[in-house]
Design an enzyme around this catalytic site. Structure first.
Site, PDB file in Angstrom:
ATOM      1  N   PRO A 243       0.653   8.452   6.507  1.00  0.00           N
ATOM      2  CA  PRO A 243       0.167   7.082   6.753  1.00  0.00           C
ATOM      3  C   PRO A 243      -0.108   6.281   5.487  1.00  0.00           C
ATOM      4  O   PRO A 243      -1.256   5.954   5.167  1.00  0.00           O
ATOM      5  CB  PRO A 243      -1.111   7.324   7.564  1.00  0.00           C
ATOM      6  CG  PRO A 243      -1.622   8.635   7.062  1.00  0.00           C
ATOM      7  CD  PRO A 243      -0.394   9.459   6.779  1.00  0.00           C
ATOM      8  N   CYS A 244       0.956   5.916   4.779  1.00  0.00           N
ATOM      9  CA  CYS A 244       0.789   5.110   3.574  1.00  0.00           C
ATOM     10  C   CYS A 244       0.228   3.733   3.900  1.00  0.00           C
ATOM     11  O   CYS A 244      -0.326   3.066   3.019  1.00  0.00           O
ATOM     12  CB  CYS A 244       2.113   4.995   2.826  1.00  0.00           C
ATOM     13  SG  CYS A 244       3.507   4.475   3.837  1.00  0.00           S
TER      14      CYS A 244
END
Length: 278
Positions: A243-244
């Site tokens: 989850p950048c």
């Protein structure tokens, strides 16, 4: 997966653009529905089905102060990663991700000897290009803000010596699990050792929460490497699952997003809305 997901996101994307163009002033249900050429009841039902909350509530999550509010109320330091865990509520709802990373030596071969299968799949955030080896997904990028050719060039350039084959069937189950919030998705991460450390740290950030580049730098033992961390976050090849989008600037600004800032804003608000509703 729901084959209407990309259509739903297209409608939501247009609604988000309208909200942005209105300079943060809330739009009524009737006004939004009229712009979408829908009845208020139909638009409300469609929007709530996608976002999990009403259009009015969702606009609150898209407000200019949303990122700062997340940092204030839902900021999670990576020091508590062991308490968060990699499954259950700390990850993508009930989805468990099995991770396998390449060795540095294999990475140095630039994907040589690997066969990477790819295909385009429907997701809650528009069409996505997915790529995978026999061991798991190695690439996932959203196409709502770019063309398929651009997405292919981007992901393929990361492993220039690999053989790429259009064959979506073998990886479909992993993609479906990634967005259906059930089942199991396998990841085969292909990156440099420093990048892998950053991506692993991102996995510790639970749904509906955010972190900062400086926190990630501290968590991997390189507190001064904030700029390098930002670069590694931007090079994450598997969007959403790694989850950048949950990494923000220390100021609370959203920063950039490799697959388009509108997608990042939509994902953050979508996760926050569903977390808040739960």
């Amino acid at each position: 997966m729901d084959t209407d997901q990309s259509y739903h996101y297209g409608v939501m994307r247009r609604a988000i653009d309208l909200i942005d163009a209105n300079a943060g002033v809330p739009l009524s249900l009737d006004d939004l529905a009229a712009e979408m050429n829908m009845s208020p009841a139909h638009f409300q039902r469609l929007f709530s089905q996608w976002a999990g909350v009403s259009p009015k509530r969702y606009q609150q999550y898209l407000a200019l102060g949303q990122a700062k509010a997340l940092l204030r109320d839902r900021f999670t330091t990576l020091d508590v990663a062991d308490a968060v865990g990699l499954s259950g509520s700390g990850r993508l709802h009930d989805l468990f991700i099995r991770w396998e990373a390449m060795t540095p030596g294999t990475y140095a071969q630039a994907g040589g000897g690997l066969t990477i299968r790819h295909g385009v799949f429907d997701t809650p955030f528009g069409p996505a290009l997915a790529m995978g080896t026999d061991k798991g997904l190695c690439g996932l990028g959203f196409l709502s803000e770019c063309t398929l050719d651009d997405g292919m060039e981007d992901l393929c350039s990361r492993w220039p010596e690999a053989t790429f084959v259009h064959d979506p069937a073998p990886i479909k189950g992993w993609v479906d699990a990634s967005f259906a919030q059930k089942g199991e998705a396998h990841l085969h991460m292909i990156g440099a050792p420093f990048q892998l450390k950053v991506w692993e740290a991102l996995l510790q950030v639970p749904t509906g929460h955010v972190t900062t580049y400086s926190e990630i730098a501290g968590a991997i033992g390189n507190p001064r490497a904030v700029r390098a961390v930002g670069t590694a976050v931007g090079r994450n090849p598997v969007s959403f699952l790694i989850p950048c989008h949950r990494a923000l600037r220390k100021s609370g600004a959203l920063g950039g997003y490799h697959w388009g800032l509108p997608v990042k804003r939509a994902i953050l608000a979508w996760e926050s809305a569903r977390t808040g509703a739960a």
